[in-house]
Design a protein around this motif. Structure first.
Motif, PDB file in Angstrom:
ATOM      1  N   LEU A   1     -18.893  14.242  -4.139  1.00  0.00           N
ATOM      2  CA  LEU A   1     -18.051  13.425  -5.014  1.00  0.00           C
ATOM      3  C   LEU A   1     -17.898  12.007  -4.466  1.00  0.00           C
ATOM      4  O   LEU A   1     -17.923  11.028  -5.226  1.00  0.00           O
ATOM      5  N   LYS A   2     -17.733  11.878  -3.164  1.00  0.00           N
ATOM      6  CA  LYS A   2     -17.604  10.556  -2.551  1.00  0.00           C
ATOM      7  C   LYS A   2     -18.884   9.747  -2.741  1.00  0.00           C
ATOM      8  O   LYS A   2     -18.841   8.531  -3.003  1.00  0.00           O
ATOM      9  N   PHE A   3     -20.006  10.422  -2.629  1.00  0.00           N
ATOM     10  CA  PHE A   3     -21.294   9.741  -2.828  1.00  0.00           C
ATOM     11  C   PHE A   3     -21.407   9.225  -4.262  1.00  0.00           C
ATOM     12  O   PHE A   3     -21.809   8.070  -4.506  1.00  0.00           O
ATOM     13  N   LYS A   4     -21.051  10.079  -5.228  1.00  0.00           N
ATOM     14  CA  LYS A   4     -21.121   9.676  -6.637  1.00  0.00           C
ATOM     15  C   LYS A   4     -20.156   8.536  -6.931  1.00  0.00           C
ATOM     16  O   LYS A   4     -20.468   7.626  -7.710  1.00  0.00           O
ATOM     17  N   ALA A   5     -18.990   8.584  -6.316  1.00  0.00           N
ATOM     18  CA  ALA A   5     -18.000   7.533  -6.533  1.00  0.00           C
ATOM     19  C   ALA A   5     -18.511   6.191  -6.047  1.00  0.00           C
ATOM     20  O   ALA A   5     -18.311   5.147  -6.695  1.00  0.00           O
ATOM     21  N   ARG A   6     -19.188   6.197  -4.880  1.00  0.00           N
ATOM     22  CA  ARG A   6     -19.719   4.941  -4.321  1.00  0.00           C
ATOM     23  C   ARG A   6     -20.836   4.370  -5.165  1.00  0.00           C
ATOM     24  O   ARG A   6     -21.026   3.153  -5.211  1.00  0.00           O
ATOM     25  N   ASN A   7     -21.565   5.239  -5.840  1.00  0.00           N
ATOM     26  CA  ASN A   7     -22.761   4.791  -6.566  1.00  0.00           C
ATOM     27  C   ASN A   7     -22.561   4.720  -8.078  1.00  0.00           C
ATOM     28  O   ASN A   7     -23.518   4.538  -8.812  1.00  0.00           O
ATOM     29  N   THR A   8     -21.332   4.887  -8.520  1.00  0.00           N
ATOM     30  CA  THR A   8     -21.060   4.789  -9.953  1.00  0.00           C
ATOM     31  C   THR A   8     -20.280   3.517 -10.220  1.00  0.00           C
ATOM     32  O   THR A   8     -19.109   3.393  -9.871  1.00  0.00           O
ATOM     33  N   PHE A   9     -20.916   2.563 -10.844  1.00  0.00           N
ATOM     34  CA  PHE A   9     -20.303   1.261 -11.078  1.00  0.00           C
ATOM     35  C   PHE A   9     -19.075   1.376 -11.970  1.00  0.00           C
ATOM     36  O   PHE A   9     -18.088   0.649 -11.795  1.00  0.00           O
TER      37      PHE A   9
ATOM     38  N   LEU B   1      -9.628  10.725  -8.895  1.00  0.00           N
ATOM     39  CA  LEU B   1      -8.801  11.914  -9.053  1.00  0.00           C
ATOM     40  C   LEU B   1      -9.554  13.180  -8.647  1.00  0.00           C
ATOM     41  O   LEU B   1      -8.979  14.094  -8.051  1.00  0.00           O
ATOM     42  N   ALA B   2     -10.843  13.224  -8.961  1.00  0.00           N
ATOM     43  CA  ALA B   2     -11.650  14.386  -8.574  1.00  0.00           C
ATOM     44  C   ALA B   2     -11.649  14.551  -7.055  1.00  0.00           C
ATOM     45  O   ALA B   2     -11.503  15.658  -6.535  1.00  0.00           O
ATOM     46  N   ILE B   3     -11.786  13.433  -6.333  1.00  0.00           N
ATOM     47  CA  ILE B   3     -11.781  13.477  -4.865  1.00  0.00           C
ATOM     48  C   ILE B   3     -10.415  13.912  -4.351  1.00  0.00           C
ATOM     49  O   ILE B   3     -10.306  14.693  -3.395  1.00  0.00           O
ATOM     50  N   GLN B   4      -9.373  13.415  -4.988  1.00  0.00           N
ATOM     51  CA  GLN B   4      -8.021  13.762  -4.561  1.00  0.00           C
ATOM     52  C   GLN B   4      -7.787  15.274  -4.637  1.00  0.00           C
ATOM     53  O   GLN B   4      -7.266  15.889  -3.698  1.00  0.00           O
TER      54      GLN B   4
ATOM     55  N   LEU C   1     -10.018  21.819 -11.494  1.00  0.00           N
ATOM     56  CA  LEU C   1      -9.428  20.553 -11.928  1.00  0.00           C
ATOM     57  C   LEU C   1     -10.249  19.385 -11.402  1.00  0.00           C
ATOM     58  O   LEU C   1     -10.484  18.391 -12.112  1.00  0.00           O
ATOM     59  N   SER C   2     -10.712  19.507 -10.177  1.00  0.00           N
ATOM     60  CA  SER C   2     -11.579  18.477  -9.607  1.00  0.00           C
ATOM     61  C   SER C   2     -12.878  18.350 -10.407  1.00  0.00           C
ATOM     62  O   SER C   2     -13.345  17.244 -10.694  1.00  0.00           O
ATOM     63  N   LYS C   3     -13.442  19.489 -10.805  1.00  0.00           N
ATOM     64  CA  LYS C   3     -14.683  19.471 -11.582  1.00  0.00           C
ATOM     65  C   LYS C   3     -14.475  18.789 -12.936  1.00  0.00           C
ATOM     66  O   LYS C   3     -15.349  18.054 -13.415  1.00  0.00           O
ATOM     67  N   ALA C   4     -13.334  19.057 -13.558  1.00  0.00           N
ATOM     68  CA  ALA C   4     -13.068  18.463 -14.873  1.00  0.00           C
ATOM     69  C   ALA C   4     -12.968  16.951 -14.773  1.00  0.00           C
ATOM     70  O   ALA C   4     -13.530  16.220 -15.609  1.00  0.00           O
TER      71      ALA C   4
ATOM     72  N   VAL D   1     -18.884  19.744  -1.454  1.00  0.00           N
ATOM     73  CA  VAL D   1     -18.535  19.187  -2.772  1.00  0.00           C
ATOM     74  C   VAL D   1     -17.790  17.871  -2.613  1.00  0.00           C
ATOM     75  O   VAL D   1     -18.016  16.913  -3.366  1.00  0.00           O
ATOM     76  N   LEU D   2     -16.905  17.799  -1.624  1.00  0.00           N
ATOM     77  CA  LEU D   2     -16.137  16.579  -1.391  1.00  0.00           C
ATOM     78  C   LEU D   2     -17.060  15.411  -1.052  1.00  0.00           C
ATOM     79  O   LEU D   2     -16.908  14.300  -1.593  1.00  0.00           O
ATOM     80  N   GLU D   3     -18.015  15.632  -0.174  1.00  0.00           N
ATOM     81  CA  GLU D   3     -18.952  14.569   0.200  1.00  0.00           C
ATOM     82  C   GLU D   3     -19.813  14.164  -0.989  1.00  0.00           C
ATOM     83  O   GLU D   3     -20.128  12.987  -1.164  1.00  0.00           O
TER      84      GLU D   3
END
Length: 598
Positions: free
Chosen positions: A559-567, A526-529, A514-517, A555-557
Motif C-alpha cells: 500500500l505504501k508503494f502504491k501511495a508513493r506512485n499514485t499521483f 486511509l487504507a494504510i492507516q 476496510l483497508s482493502k475497500a 500488504v502494508l508495504e
C-alpha cells in the motif's frame, strides 16, 4: 428444553467447509460462536421492588388508539376513539355495553382504564376497567403472546402501584402482578423476535421471584433455568452457565439428585458446555441426565438425550461410538417420527466425518423423506432439521443442494411469527452461499434482510450481525461499489470491536477488509492507516500469529508503494468517506447490552 437442545446441537456440532472461501467472505453467522465470548455488563444486586422500575415502556391511551390492533375493527371502536375527555369516554363505553359482547369490549375497556390511570383520580375504577380488559383480551385460544394482554397487565401493575397509598396496602401484593407483567412482556418481545429486550424482562422476573420466594424454592430454580435458556438462545453461554449452575444447585438441594428437574438442568448444562466447546464436561452432564430420565421412564426425552450424546461424540471425533449409539436409538424410534429423522441426520454427520459420502447422502435423503411429511405438523422442528441437513451438504461442497434446502427452510420460517431470529440466520447463510458460488447480486437482498432481522433479535452489536455486514461489504466490493463496501466494513469493524474486542481475529479481519475497500477507492492514506492497525493487532498475538503478521506487513508495504506512485492519491483521499468511529464509549456499551439462536 427439547427444542432448544436439538436446535443448538444442529448448529454447534457442525463441520467446517473443506474448500477455502475467498479472503473477504466470512462464513460466520448467528449460529456460530466465537472462541472468546464477551460477557454482558454485570447485573446489579437485587433491590427493593419499585413500581416505576418495572415499567419498561410508557403505554398511554394515545398509543393504544394508534395501535393497528386497536383499529382492527374501526366501526366498532369509533365511539371510544373520538371521545376525548374521561366523561365522554365513560359515556361512550356505557353505550357500547348494550351493543357488543364482553369479548368485543376489551380494547375499549383498556383505553378507558389507561385514561383513568393517566389522570390518577380514581385508581379503583381504573383497576376495574383494567381487570375487565384483561379478562376480555386474554381469551385467545391460539396460545400466541399478545401485546394488548401485556398492556392490560402493565396497566394493572400501574394501578396497583397507585393503590399502595391506600390504607392497609401491602407492597407484597404488587409483586405477582409485576411478575405477570414482566413475563408477558418477555413473551411478547420473544414473539416479535426482540430476544435481547426480552432477556431484560426475564431478568426482572427473576429478581421479583427472589423477593417473593424462599432461597431454596423450586420455582426460583426454574427461574434461573429460564434465564439460562434465554442466554443460550442468544448464544451467550458464559452467562448461561452461571444461571444454570444455580438452578442445578437449588434443585439438587430441594429435590435430590434423581429428580426430573435436576435431569433437565443437567441436559441444559450439557448444551451450554457444548457451546463453550467443553465436550467432555458436556458428555458427563448428558450421562447423568440420561440416568435420571431412564429411572423415571421418560423414554422420549431419553432418546433425544442419546442423540445429543452421539452429537457430542461426533464433535470429539469419536464417530464409531456415535454410530453405535445412533443404531440403538433408531431401533426404538417410530418409523415416521421426527426423532428417527434426527437420528439419520446425526448418522449422516458421523459418516461424512469418516468421508463415507455416499452413505452420508443416503442418510440425509432418508431424513428428508420423513421431514417432508411433517412440515405441516411441526414446522419449527422441521425447519431446524432442514437447516442442519443443509449444513452437511455445505460440508460436502454440494452448495446448490444446500441453497435449495435453505430456501425451503426460509419458506417455512416466514410463516412463523416467532421465528424471526431463525429466519434471519437462514437468510444470512443463503446470502453467504450465493456469494461463495459467484451469485453476488442475488446474495445482497438476503444479506440485507438478515442484518435487519438479526439486529432486532440479537441486538445491534452482536458478533453475528457483524459477520453479515462483513459479507455485505464483500458483495459490494465485488459489484465494484467500494464506497458502499467501506461503509459496511466500517459497521462490521465497530460491531466486532465492541462484541469481540479489537484484537480478536475476526475484528482484525474486518479492519483488513476496510483497508482493502479504501485501497479500491484509491484512498491510500486511509487504507494504510487501517492496515497499520491490522499489523499492530497481529503483533499483540505474539509468536502464534507469525504468519498473519508477516502477511499484514507485506500488504502494508504494498500500500505504501502504491501511495508513493499514485499521483492522484491526495485527490481520492479528500473524496473518501470519513474515518468511522470504531470506539464505543462505556455508556454506549451498557445501553446496548449483549446477546444470540435459536
Amino acid at each position: 428444553m427439547r427444542k432448544s437442545s436439538i436446535s443448538l446441537f444442529s448448529h454447534l456440532t457442525r463441520l467446517r467447509l473443506k474448500s477455502s472461501a475467498p479472503p473477504l467472505l466470512s462464513r460466520k453467522y448467528i449460529s456460530d460462536h466465537p472462541s472468546s465470548f464477551p460477557s454482558p455488563p454485570p447485573v446489579s444486586p437485587v433491590s427493593p421492588v419499585s413500581p416505576a422500575r418495572f415499567r419498561p415502556c410508557a403505554i398511554n391511551h394515545e398509543s393504544v388508539s394508534q395501535n393497528s390492533l386497536f383499529q382492527a375493527n374501526p366501526s366498532r371502536n369509533m365511539n371510544t376513539l373520538s371521545a376525548k375527555t374521561t366523561e365522554e369516554m365513560l359515556a361512550a363505553f356505557k353505550a357500547m355495553e348494550s351493543a357488543f359482547e364482553e369479548r368485543e369490549l376489551g380494547m375499549a375497556a383498556l383505553k378507558v382504564g389507561l385514561k383513568l390511570d393517566q389522570e390518577g383520580e380514581d385508581p379503583e375504577k381504573a383497576l376495574s376497567f383494567a381487570t375487565r380488559a384483561l379478562k376480555a383480551l386474554d381469551r385467545d385460544d391460539s396460545g400466541k403472546p399478545s401485546l394488548v394482554v401485556g398492556m392490560a397487565l402493565q396497566l394493572m401493575g400501574s394501578v396497583n402501584s397507585g393503590l399502595k397509598k391506600e390504607e392497609g396496602f401491602d407492597v407484597r401484593d404488587l409483586r405477582p402482578v409485576l411478575h405477570a407483567v414482566q413475563l408477558e412482556l418477555a413473551n411478547v418481545k420473544t414473539a416479535m423476535g426482540r430476544r435481547e429486550e426480552a432477556l431484560g424482562n426475564l431478568m426482572k422476573c427473576l429478581e421479583i421471584k427472589e423477593l417473593m420466594l424462599e432461597k431454596d424454592s423450586t420455582e426460583l430454580g426454574k427461574g434461573h433455568r429460564d434465564l439460562a435458556e434465554a442466554y443460550v438462545a442468544l448464544l451467550n453461554f458464559k452467562d448461561a452457565l452461571g444461571f444454570c449452575m444455580k438452578a442445578l444447585e437449588i434443585h439438587k438441594e430441594k429435590l435430590g439428585q434423581n429428580s426430573v428437574e435436576v435431569a433437565h438442568d443437567r441436559r441444559l448444562l450439557a448444551v451450554i458446555y457444548t457451546g463453550l466447546e467443553e465436550h467432555e464436561k458436556a458428555l458427563e452432564q448428558n450421562a447423568l441426565s440420561q440416568r435420571v430420565l431412564k429411572n423415571w421412564g421418560l423414554s422420549s426425552d431419553l432418546l433425544h438425550a442419546e442423540i445429543d450424546a452421539a452429537n457430542m461424540q461426533i464433535a470429539l471425533g469419536n464417530c464409531d461410538e456415535a454410530i453405535q449409539t445412533l443404531k440403538h436409538v433408531v431401533q426404538q424410534a417410530d418409523k415416521e417420527s421426527e426423532t428417527r429423522a434426527l437420528v439419520f441426520i446425526s448418522m449422516g454427520k458421523a459418516l461424512c466425518n469418516q468421508e463415507r459420502t455416499a452413505d452420508a447422502k443416503r442418510c440425509l435423503e432418508l431424513a428428508c423423506g420423513i421431514l417432508d411429511k411433517r412440515e405441516t405438523f411441526s414446522p419449527v422442528d422441521v425447519s431446524e432439521a432442514y437447516s442442519e441437513i443443509a449444513m452437511q451438504y455445505e460440508t460436502m461442497n454440494e452448495f446448490e443442494t444446500a441453497i435449495s434446502l435453505l430456501k425451503r427452510t426460509l419458506a417455512l420460517l416466514e410463516r412463523l411469527s416467532q421465528e424471526q431470529h431463525s429466519e434471519g440466520s437462514v437468510s444470512a447463510r443463503i446470502g453467504w452461499l450465493l456469494l461463495l458460488t459467484g451469485k453476488v447480486s442475488q446474495a445482497v437482498p438476503y444479506l440485507e434482510s438478515a442484518a435487519e432481522r438479526l439486529k432486532e433479535s440479537f441486538g445491534p452489536k452482536h458478533f453475528g450481525v457483524g459477520y453479515i455486514y462483513n459479507n455485505l461489504g464483500a458483495a459490494y466490493l465485488e459489484l465494484e461499489r467500494p464506497q458502499s463496501a467501506a461503509q459496511m466494513f466500517a459497521v462490521a469493524k465497530d460491531i466486532m470491536d465492541v462484541s469481540l474486542g479489537p484484537h480478536h481475529a475476526n475484528s482484525i479481519e474486518s479492519c483488513q477488509n476496510l483497508s482493502k475497500a479504501y485501497a479500491a477507492m484509491g484512498s491510500f492514506v486511509l487504507a494504510i492507516q487501517f492496515q497499520q492497525q491490522v499489523v499492530d493487532a497481529w503483533e499483540s498475538h505474539g509468536p502464534s500469529a507469525e504468519d498473519e503478521l508477516k502477511e499484514a506487513h507485506r500488504v502494508l508495504e504494498q500500500l505504501k508503494f502504491k501511495a508513493r506512485n499514485t499521483f492522484a492519491s491526495n485527490e481520492f483521499t479528500t473524496k473518501a468517506l470519513p474515518i468511522p468511529q470504531t470506539q464505543t464509549h462505556a455508556s454506549d456499551r451498557s445501553s446496548q447490552g449483549r446477546f444470540p439462536v435459536h
